[in-house]
Motif scaffolding. Structure first.
Motif, PDB file in Angstrom:
ATOM      1  N   LEU A  46       1.008  -1.153   0.172  1.00  0.00           N
ATOM      2  CA  LEU A  46      -0.040   0.105   0.070  1.00  0.00           C
ATOM      3  C   LEU A  46       0.881   1.195  -0.088  1.00  0.00           C
ATOM      4  CD1 LEU A  46      -2.804   1.299   0.265  1.00  0.00           C
ATOM      5  CD2 LEU A  46      -2.701   1.176   2.683  1.00  0.00           C
ATOM      6  N   GLY A  47       0.806   2.107  -0.830  1.00  0.00           N
ATOM      7  CA  GLY A  47       1.567   3.267  -1.228  1.00  0.00           C
ATOM      8  C   GLY A  47       1.549   4.348  -0.052  1.00  0.00           C
ATOM      9  N   GLY A  48       2.318   5.204   0.217  1.00  0.00           N
ATOM     10  CA  GLY A  48       1.912   6.050   1.157  1.00  0.00           C
ATOM     11  C   GLY A  48       0.839   7.362   0.656  1.00  0.00           C
ATOM     12  N   ASN A  49       0.681   8.255   1.334  1.00  0.00           N
ATOM     13  CA  ASN A  49      -0.045   9.391   1.040  1.00  0.00           C
ATOM     14  C   ASN A  49      -1.531   8.899   0.388  1.00  0.00           C
ATOM     15  OD1 ASN A  49       1.802  11.113   1.300  1.00  0.00           O
ATOM     16  ND2 ASN A  49       2.691  11.043  -0.622  1.00  0.00           N
ATOM     17  N   TRP A  50      -1.899   7.767   1.145  1.00  0.00           N
ATOM     18  CA  TRP A  50      -3.073   7.260   0.690  1.00  0.00           C
ATOM     19  C   TRP A  50      -4.691   8.055   1.485  1.00  0.00           C
ATOM     20  CZ3 TRP A  50      -5.820   5.215   5.076  1.00  0.00           C
ATOM     21  CH2 TRP A  50      -5.077   4.469   5.917  1.00  0.00           C
ATOM     22  N   ASP A  51      -5.414   8.156   1.117  1.00  0.00           N
ATOM     23  CA  ASP A  51      -6.807   8.635   1.611  1.00  0.00           C
ATOM     24  C   ASP A  51      -7.631   7.586   2.181  1.00  0.00           C
ATOM     25  OD1 ASP A  51      -8.545  10.331   2.617  1.00  0.00           O
ATOM     26  OD2 ASP A  51      -8.900  11.521   0.677  1.00  0.00           O
ATOM     27  N   ASP A  84     -10.387   7.128   0.919  1.00  0.00           N
ATOM     28  CA  ASP A  84     -11.503   6.630  -0.181  1.00  0.00           C
ATOM     29  C   ASP A  84     -10.733   6.139  -1.513  1.00  0.00           C
ATOM     30  OD1 ASP A  84     -10.858   8.943  -0.516  1.00  0.00           O
ATOM     31  OD2 ASP A  84     -12.846   9.674  -1.211  1.00  0.00           O
ATOM     32  N   GLU A  85      -9.526   6.598  -1.489  1.00  0.00           N
ATOM     33  CA  GLU A  85      -8.640   6.204  -2.862  1.00  0.00           C
ATOM     34  C   GLU A  85      -7.024   6.061  -2.158  1.00  0.00           C
ATOM     35  OE1 GLU A  85      -9.065   9.501  -5.612  1.00  0.00           O
ATOM     36  OE2 GLU A  85      -7.924  11.000  -4.147  1.00  0.00           O
ATOM     37  N   ALA A  86      -6.485   5.175  -3.094  1.00  0.00           N
ATOM     38  CA  ALA A  86      -5.244   4.948  -2.626  1.00  0.00           C
ATOM     39  C   ALA A  86      -4.278   4.375  -4.003  1.00  0.00           C
ATOM     40  CB  ALA A  86      -4.763   4.151  -1.545  1.00  0.00           C
ATOM     41  N   LEU A  87      -3.004   3.893  -3.823  1.00  0.00           N
ATOM     42  CA  LEU A  87      -2.300   3.460  -4.757  1.00  0.00           C
ATOM     43  C   LEU A  87      -1.645   2.185  -4.143  1.00  0.00           C
ATOM     44  CD1 LEU A  87      -0.214   6.069  -6.180  1.00  0.00           C
ATOM     45  CD2 LEU A  87      -1.993   4.939  -7.712  1.00  0.00           C
ATOM     46  N   PHE A  88      -1.522   0.888  -4.869  1.00  0.00           N
ATOM     47  CA  PHE A  88      -0.668   0.006  -4.629  1.00  0.00           C
ATOM     48  C   PHE A  88       0.742   0.081  -5.288  1.00  0.00           C
ATOM     49  CE2 PHE A  88      -4.798  -2.612  -3.730  1.00  0.00           C
ATOM     50  CZ  PHE A  88      -4.717  -2.705  -2.391  1.00  0.00           C
TER      51      PHE A  88
END
Length: 144
Positions: free
Chosen positions: A29-34, A36-40
């Motif tokens: 799980l990438g940093g700077n996630w919210d 309701d949305e994020a990045l792997f």
């Protein structure tokens, strides 16, 4: 940035079901996630100060991120190259910057020019296909 055409986009899964599969493939799980949305985020290649990442965006459909029962939907995966300054950081801690241990140092290029585009497109698509193959229940419908 290279956008990838894969079977993953639009598919839904429970966070708790898909995340262990991603971790096995060194995708976190990438940093700077919210909530309701994020990045792997995974690394396809690291060479000196250049890193080529595979990024898989997703949105939360229901629940809160990191809850195993949270339902997510995948966006369009892409490949991105960051070029880090591996020289001295004259405004910060030189030792940390030169050893590459300064995690807060900004990249020189967040979206650097990618050479051999077809190679990294193929590699990113291969990793994504491995995810799809490892999680056969991945579907466009609600999985639960």
């Amino acid at each position: 940035m290279l956008k990838l055409e894969t079977e993953l986009q639009g598919k839904q899964a429970r966070f708790g079901d898909i995340y262990p599969i991603l971790l096995e493939k060194n995708i976190t799980l990438g940093g700077n996630w919210d909530y309701d949305e994020a990045l792997f985020d995974g690394i396809l290649n690291k060479d000196g100060g250049e890193t080529i990442y595979l990024r898989i965006p997703f949105d939360v459909i229901s629940g809160m991120l990191e809850d195993p029962d949270t339902q997510i939907v995948f966006g369009q995966p892409f490949v991105l190259k960051h070029v880090m300054n591996v020289g001295l950081d004259h405004e910060g801690d030189d030792l940390l910057a030169t050893t590459g241990l300064n995690q807060f140092q900004s990249p020189d290029e967040k979206d650097g020019q990618i050479r051999r585009k077809s190679r990294w497109e193929e590699e990113g698509e291969r990793v994504i296909q491995g995810i799809v193959d490892s999680f056969p229940l991945l579907d466009e419908r609600h999985i639960g």
